[in-house]
Structures are given as C-alpha cells and as structure tokens.
Design an enzyme around this catalytic site. Sequence first.
Site, PDB file in Angstrom:
ATOM      1  NE  ARG B 339      75.665  50.200  21.881  1.00  0.00           N
ATOM      2  CZ  ARG B 339      74.747  49.934  22.784  1.00  0.00           C
ATOM      3  NH1 ARG B 339      73.698  50.716  22.926  1.00  0.00           N
ATOM      4  NH2 ARG B 339      74.866  48.877  23.554  1.00  0.00           N
ATOM      5  NE  ARG B 445      71.327  53.608  25.384  1.00  0.00           N
ATOM      6  CZ  ARG B 445      71.758  52.344  25.298  1.00  0.00           C
ATOM      7  NH1 ARG B 445      72.745  51.916  26.061  1.00  0.00           N
ATOM      8  NH2 ARG B 445      71.208  51.524  24.425  1.00  0.00           N
TER       9      ARG B 445
END
Lengths: 249, 647
Positions: B339, B445
């Site tokens: 991401r 994450r």
Amino acid sequence: MKNCNFKLLVWRQKGPQEPGKMVAYTVNDISPDMSFLEMMDLLNEDLIKKGEDPIAIDSDCREGICGTCGLVIQGLAHGSKQKTCTCQIYMRDFKDGETITVEPFRSSAFPIIKDLVVNRSALDRIISKGGYVANNIGGAPDANAMPISKETAELALDASSCIGCGACVAACPNSSAALFTGAKISQYAHLPQGSPDRKKRVLEMAQQMDKEGFGNCSNHGECEAVCPQGIKISHIAKMRREFFKASLL
Amino acid sequence: MIYNTIPEGTPLNGKVPAGPIEKKWQSHKASIKLVSPANKKKYTVLVVGSGLAGASAAAALGELGYNVKVFCIHDSPRRAHSIAAQGGINAAKNYPNDNDSVWRLFSDTLKGGDFRAREGNVYRLAELSMAIIDQCVAQGVPFAREYGGFLANRSFGGALVSRTFYARGQTGQQLLLGAYGSLMRQANTGKVQIFPKREMLDLVVGEGKAKGIVVRNLENGQIESYSGHAVIVATGGYSNLYFLSTNAKNCNASAIWRCHRRGAYFANPCFVQIHPTCIPVHGDYQSKLTLMSESLRNDGRMWVPKKQDDKRPPNEIPEEERDYFLERKYPTYGNLVPRDVASRNAKTVCDEGKGVGDTKRAVYLDLSDSLKKFGLKYIEEQYGNLFEMYQRITGEDPYRVPVMKIYPALHYTMGGLWVDYNLMSNIPGLFVLGEANFSDHGANRLGASALMQGLCDGYFVIPYTIGDYLAQTGAGKLSIESTEFKQAEKEIQESVQKLVGKKGKKTVLELHRELGLLMWNQVGMGRNQKSLQTALEGIPQLQKEFQENLIVSGDANHWNKDLESALRLWDYMELAELVSLDALNRAESCGGHFREESQTEEGEALRQDEKFQYVSAWEYQGQGKTPILHKEPLEFEYLKPIKRSYK
C-alpha cells in the site's frame, strides 16, 4: 447539478420520557454530492453556532455496513432508495425545494433515547439466545475438513450479511423482528456447523423475540422492501420451518 | 514543545523468548504460569473495545471462566469498526498449493513492514494464522468457496501467493459477527457483562499496576468507575486524527492516549498507513472517506494519462497515451505492490500534473480488461458491492465505464501503545490488542493482515499470556472508593465542566478539520524536516484556539455528541504533536513513513538501519513538555534486513 435548498421536518424529543414533536428547519445551498448525513451535520453546525441544541443522530462507518445510522426519511426506513442505508443516501436524490421528513426508527421495543437515536439492544438479546455456533475457541478441525458447497456458502452469506440496523422492525406494521431473527437462524440452518444446536437456537431466539415486545410476522414484506442488504423474507419462511420442526420433533 | 533536543530514557526489552524462531511461542507457552479453573472465576478482566481483538479476547476469556466486563462506545458490540474491513484475512494455509508457508507469511509481513517490527511477534502471527481460519469456519463464518466446496483464496498486495480468505467484500463483517456471536453466548451465560455506550476516559493505576478504568456513559453523561485485576485495551487506531480517513466517525484515540498520559509508552506514532484505493475527496463538507478494497487491484490496473492536464474521458484515451505507472516501475509485483508504495506513486503522478478528475488529485483504477476477459458475472461476484458503493457515492456507474477514480487516504495506524511479547504494556496489568498496539506491522501493514492480527491477539495470544500475569501477581482489586479512582473521576468531571457551555466561535468540527488538514499536508505521504517543524508550530496554535475560541453545545447530563467530539479532539491535538515529533526524530524513510530527505535516486524509501533500527517508545511528561524517548533495539536473527524491492 446546481446546489439546492430544502425544508426539513425533524422529530425532536429531549429524552425517553418526554413528549416529542416535528420541528421545521431549512437548509440552503446544499451540494448534490453531499450525503444526507453530511447535510444533517451542516444543519447541526448551524444550530450549534446559534446556541441551539443540535439534533441527536447516531452514525458511525458512513459506508453502510455498521448498522448504526437509521432514519425514517419521507416515511420510509432508510429512505426511498432500495438496498441503501441512511448514510449512503445522497442529496442528488432529492428535488430542489422538497420538504423532507426525518424520524427515528419507531417500535415499542426500540425506546427513543433522544431525537433520532433509539436503543436497539433488544436485538443483541435475541442474538445472545442462540445467534452463534455454541462451540468454544480452540480445537477446531482443519477448515477444509468439511466441504460446503459454494451455493450453500453463498446462501448463508446472504443471510449473514444483515447489519442489525433494525429497519425491518421500523418498517413492519407489527414491529416484528422476524427478518432480523430469521436471517440469523437461516444462516446456521443452511450450514452444517449450525446443526447440533439448531432446535434450541430457533426455540430460544423466537421466545426472546416475543419477550422483547416485537410483534409477529404477517407477511407484509415491508421488511424486505427496506432492508439495506436486500435480505429476503424467504429467510422468515426458513425460520418458521425450523421452528415447526423443532416444536414437533 | 521543545523538539530540537529529545531526552533519551532507558532502552526497552520486548522480552521475546530465546530459542529457534519456530519454537519461541511453543517454549514460551510451556514456561508461562497458569491460573487454575477454580481461581479463574476470582479474577475480573476489563476489556475496552469490541472489535475483532476486543470481542475475541472477551469471548475467549469468558469461555475460560474469567469474569469479563466489555465496554464499547457503540449501542452494540457488533458495530465496532472491524465490521467495515472489506478484503480479507491472510493465513498461511497453502490451500492453493502455490508454495505458501508460515515462513513466507512471516517474511512477507516483516519485509512489508520494512523491517521495523519484532521478528518473534511476526513469526507468531504467521504461525497462528491457520488456527484463526479453522476457528472462524467452525463458528460458521461463510467464507467464499470454490465449486468443490473448499475455501477460496485471492491475492493481496505485497505477496506473490494467494493466501487471503474472504467473504465477498464484507470479510470484516463476517469475522466480527462470528466473534460477536461468541461474545453474546458468554453474555448469555453471565460470564461476560456488556456495557454499551461507554467511552473510556481514564486508566486507573494503583501501586504501579493497571487496576481499572473510568468511563463516561454516553447516554446520560454519568461518570462510572470499574475495577478489575487486569485491563485490556483494544480500541483501534488513530487515523481520525487526520479528520478525513476511512475510519468510522466514532473511532478515536482517547482510550490509548489516556493510558499514555498515565504512563503507557506510545510506540512509533508516525507510522500511519495511507491506503491507495479510496474514493477521492470531493468537497469541503465531506465527513469521511470511503475505501475501495485492495482486492480490486487483483483485477484492476492503476493508470494516469501520459499528458499533463488531459481532459478527455478515460475511455477516449488510447492505450499508448496511458501510463500504467505501477506496472511500469514494478514489473514483478505490478498493481499488487504494498500500500505505501502504491500510494506514494499515486501522489507522485498527481504532483507531476497528471492527476484526473475535477480536483486533479485522483488516478484511474481500470477494470475494463478484466471485465472483457472474465465477463460481467465474475466482476459482479467479486466486486459487486464495491461497484454499488462507488456508484452511490460518486453518482457514476462503474458497470457502464469500469474505470474508477481513486486517491490515497488515511486508513490504519501501525503505531500504538508499546507492548512486550505478552502484549502487555510497560504498565503491568495493562494489555493492548489489535490496532491499538504497535506490535506486528512495523512501518507498513500488508493488506488482509489487520483482521489476522486482531483475531490472533484475542483468540490465541491473550488467553495464554494474561494467565501468566494474574498467576504471578495474585493482586487484589482496588476499590472504586479508593483515592485513585476518586481522583480520576474528579479530573474527568472537571474537564467535562470546562468544555460544556464554551461560547467561542469555532465548532469542534471546524477545528478538527483544520487539525486534519495541517497533518495531511505536513505529516502525510511525504514528510521533511521543514514540514514537520511547520506542524509542530501549527498544532499549539490550534490548541490555543481550542482553549479560547471553541463552542460546545448542550449539557453534560444528556446524549451530547458535540461534547464527546470535543473531548476526543483535545486528545488528538496532543497526539498530533507526538506523531510529528516522532516523524521528525526518525530521519529515515521506512514503509509508510517517507522522509523526503532519505530516498534513493529512483525515489524509493531509503532506510537507515545503522541509526534507526529501533522502536521509538515515548514516555509522556506532561502537556506541552517534550516526552522521553525509549528505544527498543530491533534484532533480525532470521531474516536479515534487505532493501525492500518490488520491482
């Protein structure tokens, strides 16, 4: 699209025991891309600045999944757009100058806390009576040990997609929670995991539903029409068959 | 706050057990103490938060026989924001036979987090991932299945295998309903008591240990005290600090921030995740942003026009005039880069003037090729609810033109309260689970790992580690009549009284927007020394504005959303300073923390391991005072830090 003006008629009620009434407001220069709740935010900002008490509304995820928000808009739970939650309604769906009524989800099992906020913990108590598989954490077999057909899994997910908003109760002329309860029972009735305690589940959940003061289902189908997740009343039929079998056998 | 000299405290030890990595958890479990079944019922555990971590912990502890009290800010535990997670949950099951393993999940997660997480914790997470799936299936969670009846998997960013289990675009909902069901079952037996509409406003510490909490009843404004033998905080992250985020409106940092004020260290606050695929901002009245699941990147391609300021609609721009920037720069991972990488690249192309839409702060996510290749039915099955959501929000129908406009938005915070291997903070008896702690994701994450961590902490870690604490201390509860509780109640009453009836000119919402905008511009996807100093100078001005010019409506004894928000806003204002300070201190780029001064020639994040291979854990020193920095050195025995490359 240009910005619009609206008249609002909003239910105001100070507390659970106090009488309520509809109060008129106007909101101007509303962008069509604004969500309904953002429009209400704007109105509340105005009221706060004027030193008036803002309208109590509860909402959280604002993407239609948490089930917190829930208003009766123009007489319909979650408004007129099908399969849509209150927070997913946009002002482009209203006509310039329209008068919009805004009320809480009404049911004797959902006491009003303030203005548009109601207490729906009755739904939690129904779940506590059997809306789960009664096994403890730990010791589960391998997840692929029990194949479940794709169709069955999809049916269970259709039922399990309920967001617990209570629109079905608000829309029902009997204030029945049959769609809410039926969906949970149907999810586990479809799945093999739900099999060991299926009788106990349906009997106890149905009993709790009555105890909370929800009415019976008389097949009006209003619940299905307003359900933001499009949950079908066939799940109520499934619950009835489960109940019948559990009571007889 | 003085930010040019930072006082340094004693180093921290995460207490990861010794031994080979694959044996650490096993041997740790064998060595920790147990509480006998007869004694468990003598202990009361307070659980704050009812999302995946909180609900699973409360259910598990109730089943074991502890007395559990659960507090949630919603009217029902089922509404916690875990419910909104869309894409899926990772597990190293290797069902697709694509050479996945615990080791690979471990190494992907550690690498994905840019080597800023603890090896031992990450390995345990990977190891326990499989049991989570077994548990959820046994609970009747209707995961997606193949026609043969076995579970289906899909791919997520940062991995070259398919290990993500899902239930349409509503995986979080289905997992939370599973945990909530288990919780309600315990509520029915009486082992768990649920307190809805309660907001934790203080942690009570007695004799150096966590002994209870003070909450505000949001329905009637009553301040209530609860005493317990241990406190578990599982209240999620602090993305709403930035005002616009994909978090729900009620997600807030107050519970963890107030633990911090009572002495709990706050770790890596500057590690926040900005998610690439969100619906772009469209107006200044906007109340929140909406995420479009990362799973769309399985079948969607991100691109912008090669020409600046190209006004043609996407379907009229020919193939050769499009820049598929992720595929171009990262041929191995393509659209499935992690991401942080995807977000940063979307920002870069927009900064170059190639952004699309009215605001020019958006890129295209294009599913045309997949629609042609796999057909409408496939797309409907995989992404139906996401397409509907996009249409409702933007008024554009992606089924007609399957090209959506997206832009990065705040989504998740890897930072949180510092915890050791047992998930206990530096305050004995205070445990922190899920997004609220800092433990497993390092500086970034990976997708589908938040659900995994929440359930891992709650179902399979805390039931073991809390026993070790309770068996060792054997400590009694503190009476709610004690001075510790009374003092905490008094402080809350005073802070509430100071706020209600404030008659300034600025609303809580307006001030929160200002704070959010400052943080987004100065402490967002790209940070540098100057921007961070700007933030650190701007925040005190907003704090002054809060104290002198805020308007708060209503009274303290009724439902009062405005007061709730005002209480939360002040905590954000203090936390914002810490986030900026931490970002300033960490003069390296890693994961989601991109310091513009520290980048490679190609513009990729440049870590500086010799200087910053540590966890920053901050100790509160009082409002406006520079906190003390405790460092926990990170050691990598099994996976040596390498330059993260997705090319």
